[in-house]
Write a protein that holds these residues in place. Structure first.
Motif, PDB file in Angstrom:
ATOM      1  N   ASP A 135      -7.018   5.846   6.338  1.00  0.00           N
ATOM      2  CA  ASP A 135      -5.649   6.370   6.317  1.00  0.00           C
ATOM      3  C   ASP A 135      -5.211   6.638   4.872  1.00  0.00           C
ATOM      4  O   ASP A 135      -4.479   7.575   4.595  1.00  0.00           O
ATOM      5  CB  ASP A 135      -4.674   5.415   7.028  1.00  0.00           C
ATOM      6  N   GLU A 136      -5.726   5.807   3.958  1.00  0.00           N
ATOM      7  CA  GLU A 136      -5.390   5.996   2.546  1.00  0.00           C
ATOM      8  C   GLU A 136      -5.969   7.317   2.028  1.00  0.00           C
ATOM      9  O   GLU A 136      -5.292   8.087   1.344  1.00  0.00           O
ATOM     10  CB  GLU A 136      -5.960   4.831   1.740  1.00  0.00           C
ATOM     11  N   ALA A 137      -7.230   7.567   2.379  1.00  0.00           N
ATOM     12  CA  ALA A 137      -7.871   8.815   1.961  1.00  0.00           C
ATOM     13  C   ALA A 137      -7.117  10.003   2.551  1.00  0.00           C
ATOM     14  O   ALA A 137      -6.855  11.001   1.868  1.00  0.00           O
ATOM     15  CB  ALA A 137      -9.325   8.829   2.408  1.00  0.00           C
ATOM     16  N   GLU A 138      -6.760   9.898   3.819  1.00  0.00           N
ATOM     17  CA  GLU A 138      -6.086  11.007   4.491  1.00  0.00           C
ATOM     18  C   GLU A 138      -4.713  11.252   3.873  1.00  0.00           C
ATOM     19  O   GLU A 138      -4.274  12.384   3.704  1.00  0.00           O
ATOM     20  CB  GLU A 138      -5.938  10.692   5.986  1.00  0.00           C
ATOM     21  N   GLU A 139      -4.048  10.142   3.521  1.00  0.00           N
ATOM     22  CA  GLU A 139      -2.699  10.222   2.960  1.00  0.00           C
ATOM     23  C   GLU A 139      -2.702  10.847   1.557  1.00  0.00           C
ATOM     24  O   GLU A 139      -1.823  11.632   1.223  1.00  0.00           O
ATOM     25  CB  GLU A 139      -2.130   8.801   2.896  1.00  0.00           C
ATOM     26  N   LEU A 140      -3.704  10.493   0.741  1.00  0.00           N
ATOM     27  CA  LEU A 140      -3.645  10.834  -0.684  1.00  0.00           C
ATOM     28  C   LEU A 140      -4.538  11.993  -1.095  1.00  0.00           C
ATOM     29  O   LEU A 140      -4.187  12.748  -1.987  1.00  0.00           O
ATOM     30  CB  LEU A 140      -4.058   9.609  -1.522  1.00  0.00           C
ATOM     31  N   ALA A 141      -5.703  12.109  -0.454  1.00  0.00           N
ATOM     32  CA  ALA A 141      -6.739  12.962  -1.052  1.00  0.00           C
ATOM     33  C   ALA A 141      -6.560  14.427  -0.714  1.00  0.00           C
ATOM     34  O   ALA A 141      -6.204  14.786   0.409  1.00  0.00           O
ATOM     35  CB  ALA A 141      -8.109  12.494  -0.596  1.00  0.00           C
ATOM     36  N   ASP A 142      -6.820  15.292  -1.708  1.00  0.00           N
ATOM     37  CA  ASP A 142      -6.926  16.718  -1.448  1.00  0.00           C
ATOM     38  C   ASP A 142      -8.237  17.005  -0.735  1.00  0.00           C
ATOM     39  O   ASP A 142      -8.295  17.832   0.168  1.00  0.00           O
ATOM     40  CB  ASP A 142      -6.874  17.499  -2.762  1.00  0.00           C
ATOM     41  N   ARG A 143      -9.290  16.328  -1.177  1.00  0.00           N
ATOM     42  CA  ARG A 143     -10.581  16.448  -0.486  1.00  0.00           C
ATOM     43  C   ARG A 143     -11.214  15.075  -0.388  1.00  0.00           C
ATOM     44  O   ARG A 143     -10.947  14.191  -1.212  1.00  0.00           O
ATOM     45  CB  ARG A 143     -11.530  17.378  -1.259  1.00  0.00           C
ATOM     46  N   VAL A 144     -12.044  14.902   0.615  1.00  0.00           N
ATOM     47  CA  VAL A 144     -12.789  13.656   0.742  1.00  0.00           C
ATOM     48  C   VAL A 144     -14.277  13.979   0.775  1.00  0.00           C
ATOM     49  O   VAL A 144     -14.693  15.045   1.230  1.00  0.00           O
ATOM     50  CB  VAL A 144     -12.412  12.855   2.016  1.00  0.00           C
ATOM     51  N   GLY A 145     -15.079  13.056   0.251  1.00  0.00           N
ATOM     52  CA  GLY A 145     -16.518  13.174   0.341  1.00  0.00           C
ATOM     53  C   GLY A 145     -17.046  11.909   1.008  1.00  0.00           C
ATOM     54  O   GLY A 145     -16.581  10.811   0.692  1.00  0.00           O
ATOM     55  N   ARG A 197       0.831  -1.203   0.000  1.00  0.00           N
ATOM     56  CA  ARG A 197       0.000   0.000   0.000  1.00  0.00           C
ATOM     57  C   ARG A 197       0.863   1.250   0.000  1.00  0.00           C
ATOM     58  O   ARG A 197       0.583   2.202  -0.709  1.00  0.00           O
ATOM     59  CB  ARG A 197      -0.947   0.000   1.193  1.00  0.00           C
ATOM     60  N   ARG A 198       1.950   1.254   0.786  1.00  0.00           N
ATOM     61  CA  ARG A 198       2.867   2.419   0.800  1.00  0.00           C
ATOM     62  C   ARG A 198       3.435   2.648  -0.596  1.00  0.00           C
ATOM     63  O   ARG A 198       3.513   3.782  -1.063  1.00  0.00           O
ATOM     64  CB  ARG A 198       4.021   2.187   1.782  1.00  0.00           C
ATOM     65  N   GLN A 199       3.847   1.561  -1.264  1.00  0.00           N
ATOM     66  CA  GLN A 199       4.403   1.691  -2.620  1.00  0.00           C
ATOM     67  C   GLN A 199       3.344   2.259  -3.562  1.00  0.00           C
ATOM     68  O   GLN A 199       3.624   3.110  -4.400  1.00  0.00           O
ATOM     69  CB  GLN A 199       4.870   0.331  -3.140  1.00  0.00           C
ATOM     70  N   PHE A 200       2.108   1.773  -3.389  1.00  0.00           N
ATOM     71  CA  PHE A 200       1.019   2.235  -4.248  1.00  0.00           C
ATOM     72  C   PHE A 200       0.773   3.730  -4.034  1.00  0.00           C
ATOM     73  O   PHE A 200       0.561   4.475  -4.980  1.00  0.00           O
ATOM     74  CB  PHE A 200      -0.236   1.427  -3.950  1.00  0.00           C
ATOM     75  N   TRP A 201       0.806   4.142  -2.782  1.00  0.00           N
ATOM     76  CA  TRP A 201       0.586   5.562  -2.488  1.00  0.00           C
ATOM     77  C   TRP A 201       1.623   6.426  -3.178  1.00  0.00           C
ATOM     78  O   TRP A 201       1.314   7.493  -3.698  1.00  0.00           O
ATOM     79  CB  TRP A 201       0.630   5.807  -0.971  1.00  0.00           C
ATOM     80  N   SER A 202       2.886   5.987  -3.175  1.00  0.00           N
ATOM     81  CA  SER A 202       3.897   6.839  -3.816  1.00  0.00           C
ATOM     82  C   SER A 202       3.680   6.856  -5.328  1.00  0.00           C
ATOM     83  O   SER A 202       3.943   7.872  -5.984  1.00  0.00           O
ATOM     84  CB  SER A 202       5.321   6.417  -3.427  1.00  0.00           C
ATOM     85  N   LEU A 203       3.147   5.752  -5.873  1.00  0.00           N
ATOM     86  CA  LEU A 203       2.790   5.747  -7.293  1.00  0.00           C
ATOM     87  C   LEU A 203       1.714   6.797  -7.584  1.00  0.00           C
ATOM     88  O   LEU A 203       1.795   7.566  -8.548  1.00  0.00           O
ATOM     89  CB  LEU A 203       2.301   4.349  -7.694  1.00  0.00           C
ATOM     90  N   ILE A 204       0.686   6.837  -6.729  1.00  0.00           N
ATOM     91  CA  ILE A 204      -0.403   7.803  -6.933  1.00  0.00           C
ATOM     92  C   ILE A 204       0.125   9.234  -6.831  1.00  0.00           C
ATOM     93  O   ILE A 204      -0.262  10.110  -7.599  1.00  0.00           O
ATOM     94  CB  ILE A 204      -1.520   7.555  -5.891  1.00  0.00           C
TER      95      ILE A 204
END
Lengths: 270, 299
Positions: free
Chosen positions: B210-220, B185-192
């Motif tokens: 945690d994925e949403a918090e790590e990656l997203a500019d906004r969440v819905g 998942r960490r590797q995937f996040w750096s890909l995104i």
């Protein structure tokens, strides 16, 4: 590859995508051991097995292998088209391959062109192998003269009708296993009542009438005209090869199959 | 029907017209399955260049919403524009600007990883080099392997590779990391993140907060077919202004205090101790805390 270009770069031509799809479909078929054995080798095993065991004399100097060439090639064509399409497209639908393709800019027609290329390649390979085995092992006599022309048009029409029906039938199955469990017995039964495994005049009359509704019997009959001497036409129900009717019925099944495909084809489950 | 809070970065205006500048603009979207409305009056704008995470429990309408935007499903009401086009009428040109990573993945194949990517690339107008994409997703070593020999995480990276090889302007990722181990998942996040740097807009659905918090500019947050709230991850559910919990160790015992002015409180604490405040921690409600409260309130 420039950063500003993507907005208006032309989409690849449909012809180019069709060539890609044809390559994909050939690899998908010939790399899968199950499909190669099931579709390509099964008719060969049938020919070797039944040809070695059954010892008919059908008159006019025709032994069982010579009679069976028309039947086993029919089974080969049905396997390469109807069964192959029904089973593999059902599988591609249930595992999400079709859905993924539908989300790309691939022209939808290119998918079907790829499938046709696969059927053509597998049918050709099956027929060549069966003719080679027939000649080398059983010494059958090959068609001559205009029989080759009949061979070609009957094969093309029969394969086209069975391909379209296979694509249509794939929509009825939940996955490739259920498609296989449905379409394999149906194909076998149709082959039995169409004179594929035994002389057609040994099939009970009412079963002959049932068989006459479906394309397999007309495909087999057209191919018998190619591999058997004309004197044996007298043993057909009409006393002739009825090539005109063969063309009409197979053509009608192409139309029916196409209409069914257009109405039933789905790119995703449900 | 959309509830917004002062903390939301971009309050949704239910009555406002479609936003032609947005990557995705949705107004009053309705989708019914029989009697049940899976999506029930949804409004949403996703800006170009942002990563937007759609959260919500199973059955909240996440996949339905995403698949309507992708053109896979029709709708029963409302307006949708994806890159300025109604997805129900999107043609090849429109699809060439999208990348789609389905929840179900791409299916079985006898082709090698590189052959699959090369075939996929050939459907698009301006594809990426398949070898570059393999490098980007970390599958270079597996270029010659067939799909079925890959591990679960590798297969999912192949799905992402297939999704981005067409150089999409908008990438859909439907639960991309389900079944990943933490390292994958960490590797995937750096890909995104590297895709974000290339300017790709992304709509992500996930169960992992945690994925949403790590990656997203906004969440819905979707609940019962409607957007409960849209916000930056740190502000969702009033997280940014909720009382903070300050904890420290004093006289050998753990002390905690809840305060709305944690900065002032910590300054006071700092004055009481000669040096460092022992074991000082300041915490806000986690995204998971506010998310669970939010979907609990509505179901």
């Amino acid at each position: 590859m420039t950063a500003a270009a993507p907005e208006r770069t032309a989409l690849p031509s449909t012809g180019r995508v069709c060539r890609t799809r044809a390559g994909v479909e050939l690899k998908e078929f010939f790399r899968q051991r199950e499909s190669v054995v099931f579709t390509l080798l099964f008719p060969v095993i049938l020919l070797l097995g039944l040809g070695a065991v059954l010892d008919y004399d059908l008159g006019a100097g025709v032994d069982f292998p010579q009679y069976f060439m028309a039947g086993v090639i029919t089974a080969g064509i049905v396997g390469a088209s109807l069964q192959n399409m029904a089973i593999h497209i059902a599988g591609e639908r249930s595992d999400g391959t079709l859905k993924a393709l539908a989300g790309t800019p691939m022209p939808k027609s290119a998918y079907f062109v790829g499938k046709v290329a696969q059927v053509v390649a597998v049918t050709l390979a099956t027929i060549v192998i069966l003719l080679l085995v027939g000649v080398l092992v059983f010494g059958i006599s090959l068609p001559s003269g205009s029989d080759w022309l009949t061979f070609i048009w009957v094969t093309v029409l029969g394969a086209a009708a069975c391909t379209l029906l296979g694509i249509a039938v794939s929509s009825l199955a939940r996955n490739s296993r259920s498609a296989s469990a449905t379409v394999t017995p149906i194909a076998l039964v149709l082959e039995f009542v169409s004179g594929v495994f035994m002389p057609f005049d040994q099939v009970p009359g009412w079963l002959q009438d049932v068989a006459a509704v479906f394309p397999v019997k007309w495909l087999a009959q057209g191919l018998r005209s190619v591999f058997l001497p004309d004197s044996l036409a007298a043993r057909e129900p009409a006393g002739s090869w009825e090539l005109g009717t063969v063309a009409i019925v197979l053509g009608l099944w192409c139309v029916v199959g196409l209409l069914l495909c257009v109405r039933t084809f789905r790119w995703q489950d449900r | 029907m959309t509830r917004t809070t002062a903390a939301a970065a971009a309050p949704q205006q239910p009555a406002s017209p479609l936003d032609p500048e947005a990557a995705i603009s949705i107004r009053g979207l309705v989708k019914r399955y029989g009697e049940r409305a899976a999506v029930d009056g949804l409004d949403l704008d996703i800006r170009r260049g942002e990563i937007f995470a759609l959260l919500g429990p199973n059955g909240a309408g996440k996949t339905t919403t995403v698949e309507i935007c992708e053109g896979y499903r029709g709708r029963d009401g409302g307006e949708v524009r994806v890159l300025g086009v109604d997805p129900a009428k999107g043609g090849r040109r429109w699809k060439a600007d999208l990348g789609i990573v389905l929840q179900s993945g791409a299916g079985d194949s006898q082709l090698s990883v590189r052959e699959l990517l090369t075939a996929q690339a050939s459907y698009f107008a301006d594809p990426r080099d398949p070898d570059e994409v393999l490098e980007l997703v970390g599958l270079t070593d597996k270029a010659g392997a067939r799909g079925r020999t890959l591990s679960g995480g590798q297969r999912r990276r192949l799905d992402v590779a297939l999704g981005i090889v067409g150089r999409p302007r908008l990438l859909f990722l439907d639960e991309p990391t389900t079944g990943f181990d933490p390292e994958a998942r960490r590797q995937f996040w750096s890909l995104i993140r590297s895709l974000r740097e290339l300017g790709t807009t992304m709509l992500l659905t996930t169960h992992y907060l945690d994925e949403a918090e790590e990656l997203a500019d906004r969440v819905g947050v979707l609940a019962r077919g409607q957007l409960a709230e849209v916000a930056v991850p740190t502000a969702l559910g009033g997280r940014g202004t909720a009382p903070a919990v300050v904890s420290w160790t004093e006289d050998g015992a753990r002390r905690t205090a809840e305060t709305t002015t944690p900065t002032a409180f910590v300054a006071e604490l700092a004055a009481r101790f000669p040096g460092e405040v022992p074991d000082l921690a300041v915490s806000r409600p986690t995204l998971e805390d506010v998310y669970l409260k939010m979907i609990g309130d509505r179901s």
